[in-house]
Design a protein around this motif. Sequence first.
Motif, PDB file in Angstrom:
ATOM      1  N   MET A  64      30.227  19.033  29.247  1.00 24.41           N
ATOM      2  CA  MET A  64      30.945  20.115  28.626  1.00 24.41           C
ATOM      3  C   MET A  64      32.237  20.343  29.404  1.00 24.41           C
ATOM      4  O   MET A  64      32.207  20.626  30.582  1.00 24.41           O
ATOM      5  CB  MET A  64      30.072  21.367  28.638  1.00 24.41           C
ATOM      6  CG  MET A  64      30.735  22.542  28.027  1.00 24.41           C
ATOM      7  SD  MET A  64      29.799  24.081  28.042  1.00 24.41           S
ATOM      8  CE  MET A  64      28.129  23.609  28.002  1.00 24.41           C
ATOM      9  N   ARG A  65      33.365  20.210  28.755  1.00 26.10           N
ATOM     10  CA  ARG A  65      34.670  20.390  29.390  1.00 26.10           C
ATOM     11  C   ARG A  65      35.213  21.778  29.052  1.00 26.10           C
ATOM     12  O   ARG A  65      34.974  22.299  27.991  1.00 26.10           O
ATOM     13  CB  ARG A  65      35.636  19.323  28.898  1.00 26.10           C
ATOM     14  CG  ARG A  65      35.246  17.906  29.289  1.00 26.10           C
ATOM     15  CD  ARG A  65      35.477  17.682  30.716  1.00 26.10           C
ATOM     16  NE  ARG A  65      36.819  18.167  30.999  1.00 26.10           N
ATOM     17  CZ  ARG A  65      37.578  17.734  31.958  1.00 26.10           C
ATOM     18  NH1 ARG A  65      37.158  16.839  32.763  1.00 26.10           N
ATOM     19  NH2 ARG A  65      38.780  18.210  32.149  1.00 26.10           N
ATOM     20  N   HIS A  66      35.972  22.355  29.975  1.00 26.63           N
ATOM     21  CA  HIS A  66      36.473  23.710  29.799  1.00 26.63           C
ATOM     22  C   HIS A  66      37.980  23.807  29.963  1.00 26.63           C
ATOM     23  O   HIS A  66      38.504  24.873  30.234  1.00 26.63           O
ATOM     24  CB  HIS A  66      35.805  24.639  30.810  1.00 26.63           C
ATOM     25  CG  HIS A  66      34.323  24.592  30.756  1.00 26.63           C
ATOM     26  ND1 HIS A  66      33.594  25.199  29.772  1.00 26.63           N
ATOM     27  CD2 HIS A  66      33.422  23.981  31.548  1.00 26.63           C
ATOM     28  CE1 HIS A  66      32.313  24.983  29.967  1.00 26.63           C
ATOM     29  NE2 HIS A  66      32.188  24.245  31.040  1.00 26.63           N
ATOM     30  N   GLU A  67      38.711  22.712  29.800  1.00 34.22           N
ATOM     31  CA  GLU A  67      40.143  22.743  30.059  1.00 34.22           C
ATOM     32  C   GLU A  67      40.906  23.580  29.044  1.00 34.22           C
ATOM     33  O   GLU A  67      41.992  24.042  29.327  1.00 34.22           O
ATOM     34  CB  GLU A  67      40.723  21.332  30.154  1.00 34.22           C
ATOM     35  CG  GLU A  67      40.753  20.574  28.853  1.00 34.22           C
ATOM     36  CD  GLU A  67      39.499  19.795  28.574  1.00 34.22           C
ATOM     37  OE1 GLU A  67      39.394  19.217  27.477  1.00 34.22           O
ATOM     38  OE2 GLU A  67      38.605  19.750  29.428  1.00 34.22           O
ATOM     39  N   ASN A  68      40.365  23.816  27.881  1.00 39.28           N
ATOM     40  CA  ASN A  68      41.039  24.604  26.853  1.00 39.28           C
ATOM     41  C   ASN A  68      40.439  25.993  26.722  1.00 39.28           C
ATOM     42  O   ASN A  68      40.397  26.552  25.647  1.00 39.28           O
ATOM     43  CB  ASN A  68      40.976  23.875  25.506  1.00 39.28           C
ATOM     44  CG  ASN A  68      41.752  22.580  25.524  1.00 39.28           C
ATOM     45  OD1 ASN A  68      42.753  22.472  26.215  1.00 39.28           O
ATOM     46  ND2 ASN A  68      41.292  21.602  24.779  1.00 39.28           N
ATOM     47  N   TYR A  69      39.983  26.545  27.808  1.00 35.53           N
ATOM     48  CA  TYR A  69      39.360  27.865  27.776  1.00 35.53           C
ATOM     49  C   TYR A  69      40.403  28.907  27.429  1.00 35.53           C
ATOM     50  O   TYR A  69      41.377  29.107  28.147  1.00 35.53           O
ATOM     51  CB  TYR A  69      38.713  28.174  29.129  1.00 35.53           C
ATOM     52  CG  TYR A  69      37.787  29.357  29.073  1.00 35.53           C
ATOM     53  CD1 TYR A  69      36.480  29.207  28.635  1.00 35.53           C
ATOM     54  CD2 TYR A  69      38.218  30.622  29.439  1.00 35.53           C
ATOM     55  CE1 TYR A  69      35.628  30.275  28.580  1.00 35.53           C
ATOM     56  CE2 TYR A  69      37.373  31.701  29.385  1.00 35.53           C
ATOM     57  CZ  TYR A  69      36.078  31.529  28.948  1.00 35.53           C
ATOM     58  OH  TYR A  69      35.227  32.597  28.878  1.00 35.53           O
ATOM     59  N   CYS A  96      41.072  32.780  26.842  1.00 33.28           N
ATOM     60  CA  CYS A  96      40.453  34.090  27.023  1.00 33.28           C
ATOM     61  C   CYS A  96      41.523  35.163  27.084  1.00 33.28           C
ATOM     62  O   CYS A  96      42.686  34.905  27.332  1.00 33.28           O
ATOM     63  CB  CYS A  96      39.586  34.117  28.271  1.00 33.28           C
ATOM     64  SG  CYS A  96      40.491  33.862  29.797  1.00 33.28           S
ATOM     65  N   ALA A  97      41.087  36.379  26.850  1.00 33.15           N
ATOM     66  CA  ALA A  97      41.991  37.527  26.905  1.00 33.15           C
ATOM     67  C   ALA A  97      42.243  37.914  28.353  1.00 33.15           C
ATOM     68  O   ALA A  97      41.671  37.342  29.278  1.00 33.15           O
ATOM     69  CB  ALA A  97      41.361  38.687  26.142  1.00 33.15           C
ATOM     70  N   GLU A  98      43.097  38.908  28.529  1.00 28.47           N
ATOM     71  CA  GLU A  98      43.424  39.388  29.865  1.00 28.47           C
ATOM     72  C   GLU A  98      42.166  39.802  30.623  1.00 28.47           C
ATOM     73  O   GLU A  98      41.273  40.440  30.071  1.00 28.47           O
ATOM     74  CB  GLU A  98      44.362  40.587  29.747  1.00 28.47           C
ATOM     75  CG  GLU A  98      44.840  41.107  31.067  1.00 28.47           C
ATOM     76  CD  GLU A  98      45.818  42.237  30.889  1.00 28.47           C
ATOM     77  OE1 GLU A  98      47.017  41.959  30.894  1.00 28.47           O
ATOM     78  OE2 GLU A  98      45.361  43.377  30.725  1.00 28.47           O
ATOM     79  N   GLY A  99      42.094  39.418  31.905  1.00 30.05           N
ATOM     80  CA  GLY A  99      40.942  39.790  32.718  1.00 30.05           C
ATOM     81  C   GLY A  99      39.799  38.802  32.675  1.00 30.05           C
ATOM     82  O   GLY A  99      38.757  39.052  33.256  1.00 30.05           O
ATOM     83  N   CYS A 100      39.964  37.690  32.010  1.00 28.04           N
ATOM     84  CA  CYS A 100      38.871  36.743  31.846  1.00 28.04           C
ATOM     85  C   CYS A 100      38.802  35.615  32.876  1.00 28.04           C
ATOM     86  O   CYS A 100      37.929  34.766  32.737  1.00 28.04           O
ATOM     87  CB  CYS A 100      38.898  36.126  30.457  1.00 28.04           C
ATOM     88  SG  CYS A 100      38.328  37.243  29.184  1.00 28.04           S
ATOM     89  N   GLU A 153      35.332  35.294  34.111  1.00 30.45           N
ATOM     90  CA  GLU A 153      34.444  34.740  33.089  1.00 30.45           C
ATOM     91  C   GLU A 153      34.623  33.236  32.978  1.00 30.45           C
ATOM     92  O   GLU A 153      33.645  32.489  32.873  1.00 30.45           O
ATOM     93  CB  GLU A 153      34.718  35.403  31.742  1.00 30.45           C
ATOM     94  CG  GLU A 153      33.766  34.975  30.644  1.00 30.45           C
ATOM     95  CD  GLU A 153      34.054  35.671  29.328  1.00 30.45           C
ATOM     96  OE1 GLU A 153      33.742  35.066  28.288  1.00 30.45           O
ATOM     97  OE2 GLU A 153      34.596  36.780  29.325  1.00 30.45           O
ATOM     98  N   ALA A 154      35.878  32.780  33.033  1.00 31.11           N
ATOM     99  CA  ALA A 154      36.150  31.344  32.959  1.00 31.11           C
ATOM    100  C   ALA A 154      35.555  30.627  34.161  1.00 31.11           C
ATOM    101  O   ALA A 154      34.950  29.560  34.026  1.00 31.11           O
ATOM    102  CB  ALA A 154      37.655  31.097  32.885  1.00 31.11           C
ATOM    103  N   ALA A 155      35.700  31.211  35.350  1.00 31.69           N
ATOM    104  CA  ALA A 155      35.141  30.599  36.565  1.00 31.69           C
ATOM    105  C   ALA A 155      33.627  30.529  36.486  1.00 31.69           C
ATOM    106  O   ALA A 155      33.024  29.512  36.839  1.00 31.69           O
ATOM    107  CB  ALA A 155      35.568  31.384  37.798  1.00 31.69           C
ATOM    108  N   ILE A 200      31.241  27.202  36.890  1.00 35.12           N
ATOM    109  CA  ILE A 200      30.288  27.021  37.985  1.00 35.12           C
ATOM    110  C   ILE A 200      28.910  27.575  37.672  1.00 35.12           C
ATOM    111  O   ILE A 200      28.040  27.609  38.536  1.00 35.12           O
ATOM    112  CB  ILE A 200      30.796  27.622  39.314  1.00 35.12           C
ATOM    113  CG1 ILE A 200      30.969  29.133  39.195  1.00 35.12           C
ATOM    114  CG2 ILE A 200      32.044  26.930  39.776  1.00 35.12           C
ATOM    115  CD1 ILE A 200      31.220  29.829  40.501  1.00 35.12           C
ATOM    116  N   GLY A 201      28.709  28.017  36.430  1.00 37.02           N
ATOM    117  CA  GLY A 201      27.414  28.551  36.035  1.00 37.02           C
ATOM    118  C   GLY A 201      26.342  27.474  36.060  1.00 37.02           C
ATOM    119  O   GLY A 201      26.609  26.292  36.136  1.00 37.02           O
ATOM    120  N   GLY A 202      25.118  27.891  36.009  1.00 40.16           N
ATOM    121  CA  GLY A 202      24.011  26.954  36.042  1.00 40.16           C
ATOM    122  C   GLY A 202      23.213  27.130  37.315  1.00 40.16           C
ATOM    123  O   GLY A 202      23.647  27.775  38.268  1.00 40.16           O
TER     124      GLY A 202
END
Length: 75
Positions: free
Chosen positions: A1-6, A8-12, A15-17, A21-23
């Motif tokens: 799962m790639r996340h390069e196009n994440y 998100c709104a301000e303050g995210c 959440e992106a991090a 690194i979740g799991g």
Amino acid sequence: MRHENYDCAEGCPVEAALEIIGGKWKGVVLYHLSEGTMRFNELQRTVGGVTQRVLTKQLREMEADGLVHRKVYPV
């Protein structure tokens, strides 16, 4: 799962991090790798309880996300 196009709104950024690194194992792996370079088997022993398959998958995902660098040493 790639996340390069994440997108998100301000303050995210947090959440992106966490998404990256979740799991169950990524945080533990990053903690142990922060102490220095480790070979795969040494990391697996240090982490404990993780299968080879899962650790390989997690490391590949982290490498793809730019969190870790893999270097192959000649034996």
